[in-house]
Design a protein around this motif. Structure first.
Motif, mmCIF file in Angstrom:
data_model
loop_
_atom_site.group_PDB
_atom_site.id
_atom_site.type_symbol
_atom_site.label_atom_id
_atom_site.label_comp_id
_atom_site.label_asym_id
_atom_site.label_seq_id
_atom_site.Cartn_x
_atom_site.Cartn_y
_atom_site.Cartn_z
ATOM 1 N N LEU A 206 10.487 0.946 -8.328
ATOM 2 C CA LEU A 206 10.873 1.134 -6.927
ATOM 3 C C LEU A 206 10.023 2.221 -6.262
ATOM 4 O O LEU A 206 9.619 2.088 -5.095
ATOM 5 N N ALA A 207 9.748 3.299 -7.001
ATOM 6 C CA ALA A 207 8.893 4.356 -6.463
ATOM 7 C C ALA A 207 7.481 3.836 -6.220
ATOM 8 O O ALA A 207 6.848 4.163 -5.206
ATOM 9 N N THR A 208 7.000 2.997 -7.143
ATOM 10 C CA THR A 208 5.668 2.413 -6.984
ATOM 11 C C THR A 208 5.613 1.515 -5.751
ATOM 12 O O THR A 208 4.660 1.574 -4.961
ATOM 13 N N ILE A 209 6.632 0.673 -5.581
ATOM 14 C CA ILE A 209 6.694 -0.210 -4.411
ATOM 15 C C ILE A 209 6.743 0.620 -3.121
ATOM 16 O O ILE A 209 6.036 0.328 -2.139
ATOM 17 N N TYR A 210 7.539 1.683 -3.118
ATOM 18 C CA TYR A 210 7.675 2.533 -1.936
ATOM 19 C C TYR A 210 6.344 3.190 -1.566
ATOM 20 O O TYR A 210 5.907 3.149 -0.403
ATOM 21 N N HIS A 211 5.694 3.801 -2.543
ATOM 22 C CA HIS A 211 4.445 4.520 -2.248
ATOM 23 C C HIS A 211 3.304 3.566 -1.925
ATOM 24 O O HIS A 211 2.417 3.905 -1.133
ATOM 25 N N ALA A 212 3.315 2.371 -2.543
ATOM 26 C CA ALA A 212 2.286 1.376 -2.203
ATOM 27 C C ALA A 212 2.396 0.976 -0.733
ATOM 28 O O ALA A 212 1.384 0.880 -0.014
#
Length: 789
Positions: A206-212
């Motif tokens: 989820l953090a990866t999706i958010y920052h992407a």
């Protein structure tokens, strides 16, 4: 209840994808398994379970160690077969993640559960205490969570979760069973939503999706940067979501949304609108052939979230940021990422920073200690290092200061301070133990007796380095060593992928000489997979390029001598294998007194892939075995062995390796790779203490001769004309046929092993001098995959 449990029969409730695969792995372990589901509305009442068992045989990668294992699973239904539960020692519930459905099922089966049986739920995130609250009182102390990761055969992690009333001795017994019989790494999780691995792993995604999205990084670039470059699986982030299933991913996120309302990161517990739209449209990932990515012909397309259309994929990360990821020192690597202004570098730093912040904040509530967090993520999500390990390797104090600075600047996802314990410590992993935030103490590993079988258990950054005994002999290719006072010596290869070159061959011979003089026996074992990818083609390079074929033939002869020494050593030699055992590695195992193979051993004589043939004694061993097994018809006994070599057939489990013949029925299969050395040493001692005698060399054995070779070649012509093999394949297969049938001799001619070994050398060298084989060798060295020419 003792720390061992006699689980002879297991019931799995729920024949969905997960339940059926759990049943498959129980069957792999030789445990009688009953697979339950609802009664079918038409036809056979067991139809749902029966169909699920049949589907196991079609799945790739296979959940079955061999297809025959499916026959060891008994189909059943809740309508007429509940009496069968009375004979089960363990019952694993694996139905849909609905609390009410699970509780209804527990009430239904309760009268049929044996007084000693364990009842466990394979829930991936529901509260075990909530489930236990609906379990009949007589089952409460024998109820727990047992969370297998998908696919159960291949994923090492199992999370065990106790209810407040669970019998601790039962949990110890169940852990011991899972470790040895099922081959698993067990983490004791606290009863919090999604437990340890999914809680942290899904937050990381989820953090990866958010920052992407925040930094405008494409999905394909994200996957290029967050896969092996970051020490994670090739499936990285978005491809992992496709493999898991976008609907499954969304379900886990929903559990976090509904049950973690007070979590400071709660607002991020949601799937993005573009993913929700894919799910609504039935594009669920790999299982529907479309998700974040979609393959069209040979092209892999990628969803453009701004339009909802698929566009060309395959874009990579920038060279600048990829160069930063190649910095070997973790502290320097993360410092460079943090200080870079490139959006991709800022993306990677932000992803790791927010995971580190998250795990430190929640450590006290989700896991007993930092080691359990790291093992859960390594074993459940395939990271090379767990998040606490990465933090410590990158410099605990430096990373802590950097997170605090970003917190002060308002740049982090979670608006909460780092826990006080973080700044108070220099590390979470030490030789004395790993930090427990709940107890503010260092915790040692489990002291259950089962772990004494793991002579060199998995380690984390900060552990004391494993001491692999005293060196007895060493060269550039091998190390021979033994623990002080032990009577079994261990040979470990030091080469890349444990390939076999001149130094390894010399080391094998020297090791056997030393073992015969001073020890009860020898184990060939490496701390890491693979066992061996075979002969070191690179070491042949100089001689190959200069046309010095005499030195190559001499190396082949040395290889054969090493194989024969393994076979006829005066003391038992046990090969302990895991991972790939290809070509010469397979031949070495075929010549050992016994093999102890991990279930996940992939074994085969694959030399035809580089235009060659087995010349380390593999053809010879099969010719000899066929002669011994033949009942008047050597060709019939030889046929399957021949096809395995000529078609480079690979056993995709140790059990398949036995069925093909690379491993013998007397060889041992273990499920936990960390127990290989323990069992191998025990086998050496058992053979030694029972008066081991080296095999007697057969003076002569019968071969099928030129007539047998002609019979085999007749079948090859059909394959050639049908376009199934190339002309060069036909040439190689013909040479193999002539070797295994004894060459240009009459049927029934008696030969010895040296006769077949000489044929192996001669035909190997003939092939080596052909242009087509040279093309295959060069292509393999350059591309690491076979060329079919």
């Amino acid at each position: 209840m003792a720390n061992t449990v006699h689980i002879r029969q297991v019931a799995v409730l729920g024949a969905g994808v997960m339940g059926a695969q759990i049943a498959a792995h129980l069957a792999n372990a030789g445990i009688k398994t009953v697979l339950f589901d609802l009664p079918a509305k038409e036809g056979d009442a067991n139809g749902i379970a029966t169909k699920a068992i049949a589907n196991l045989k079609k799945m790739k990668p296979s959940p079955l160690a061999s297809l025959m294992r499916a026959d060891h699973i008994e189909p059943a239904n809740y309508g007429s077969d509940l009496e069968k539960l009375k004979g089960c020692d363990l019952i694993i519930e694996a139905i849909a993640e609905r609390l009410d459905w699970k509780l209804d099922l527990y009430a239904k089966i309760a009268p049929f559960v044996a007084p000693h049986a364990i009842l466990a739920s394979n829930t991936s995130g529901l509260s075990i205490n909530s489930l236990a609250g609906g379990v009949p009182e007589q089952l409460r102390s024998r109820f727990c969570g047992i969370h297998f990761f998908n696919p159960p055969r291949y994923m090492y992690l199992v999370e065990l979760i106790a209810d407040s009333q669970t019998n601790p001795a039962m949990m110890d017994a169940l852990e011991s069973f899972l470790v040895t019989r099922m081959g698993k790494g067990v983490v004791r999780a606290k009863d919090t939503p999604n437990f340890v691995a999914n809680r942290i792993g899904v937050f990381s995604m989820l953090a990866t999706i958010y920052h992407a999205e925040r930094l405008g990084i494409r999905f394909d670039v994200v996957d290029d940067l967050t896969g092996p470059r970051l020490g994670r699986p090739k499936s990285a982030t978005f491809r992992t979501a496709d493999v898991v299933g976008l609907d499954t991913f969304a379900h886990v996120v929903k559990t976090m949304t509904e049950q973690l309302a007070s979590d400071p990161w709660h607002k991020y517990f949601t799937v993005p609108a573009w993913m929700q739209k894919l799910i609504e449209n039935g594009a669920l990932g790999q299982k529907t052939k479309a998700g974040v990515f979609k393959k069209v012909g040979r092209d892999v397309l990628m969803l453009d979230p701004s339009t909802g259309e698929y566009i060309a994929g395959g874009q990579k990360g920038s060279d600048e940021v990829k160069a930063l990821l190649k910095i070997t020192d973790p502290a320097a690597r993360f410092k460079a990422l943090r200080e870079s202004t490139h959006p991709e570098a800022q993306f990677l730093w932000a992803c790791m920073r927010d995971v580190w912040h998250y795990i430190s904040y929640h450590l006290d509530t989700i896991a007993d200690n930092a080691r359990d967090v790291d093992f859960a993520i390594r074993w459940g999500f395939g990271w090379n290092q767990g998040p606490f390990e990465q933090w410590q390797a990158a410099g605990w104090k430096e990373i802590t200061a950097a997170i605090a600075a970003d917190l002060a600047a308002g740049q982090v996802m979670g608006d909460v301070a780092l826990p006080a314990w973080v700044a108070a410590r220099d590390a979470v992993h030490t030789p004395e133990g790993s930090y427990s935030a709940a107890d503010n103490a260092l915790k040692q590993r489990s002291n259950l007796p089962v772990y004494k079988r793991q002579l060199y258990p998995p380690t984390v950054v900060g552990d004391a380095a494993p001491l692999y005994g005293e060196t007895i002999f060493e060269n550039d290719g091998v190390r021979l060593w033994a623990q002080a006072g032990e009577d079994v010596v261990v040979l470990s290869f030091k080469t890349k992928a444990h390939c076999i070159g001149p130094d390894v061959l010399a080391g094998v011979n020297q090791a056997i000489t030393i073992a015969e003089e001073r020890y009860a026996g020898l184990v060939v074992w490496h701390p890491e997979a693979p066992f061996s990818v075979g002969a070191d083609l690179m070491s042949m390079g100089p001689a190959f390029m200069t046309g010095d074929f005499a030195s190559i033939e001499n190396m082949v002869a040395e290889f054969q001598k090493a194989s024969m020494r393994l076979k006829y050593a005066a003391v038992p030699v046990v090969g302990a294998a895991q991972g790939y055992a290809f070509g010469g590695g397979c031949e070495f195992l075929m010549h050992c007194s016994r093999v102890v193979a991990c279930l996940e051993t992939y074994i085969g004589l694959v030399e035809v892939g580089v235009g060659l043939l087995p010349a380390g004694g593999g053809c010879k061993e099969f010719a000899l075995r066929a002669s011994i097994e033949a009942k008047g018809d050597i060709v019939a006994a030889l046929k399957d062995y021949y096809l395995s070599v000529a078609m480079a057939k690979v056993g995709t489990s140790a059990e398949e390796g036995q069925q093909i013949g690379y491993l013998r029925s007397s060889d041992i299969i273990v499920f936990n790779p960390n127990e290989l050395l323990y069992v191998a040493k025990a086998q050496v001692r058992a053979m030694s203490e029972s008066g081991y005698k080296a095999p007697v060399k057969p003076k002569a054995f019968a071969v099928a001769g030129r007539a047998g070779a002609a019979t085999i070649k007749g079948q090859l012509i059909n394959m050639l004309e049908g376009g199934f093999i190339s002309k060069h394949d036909y040439l190689i297969a013909g040479h193999i046929a002539e070797i295994m049938t004894g060459g240009d001799v009459d049927a029934g001619t008696l030969v010895d092993e040296e006769w077949i070994l000489k044929l192996e050398r001669e035909r190997f060298m003939k092939l080596l001098k052909t242009g087509k084989t040279q093309e295959r060798i060069m292509y393999m060295l350059e591309n690491n995959k076979p060329l079919r020419n």
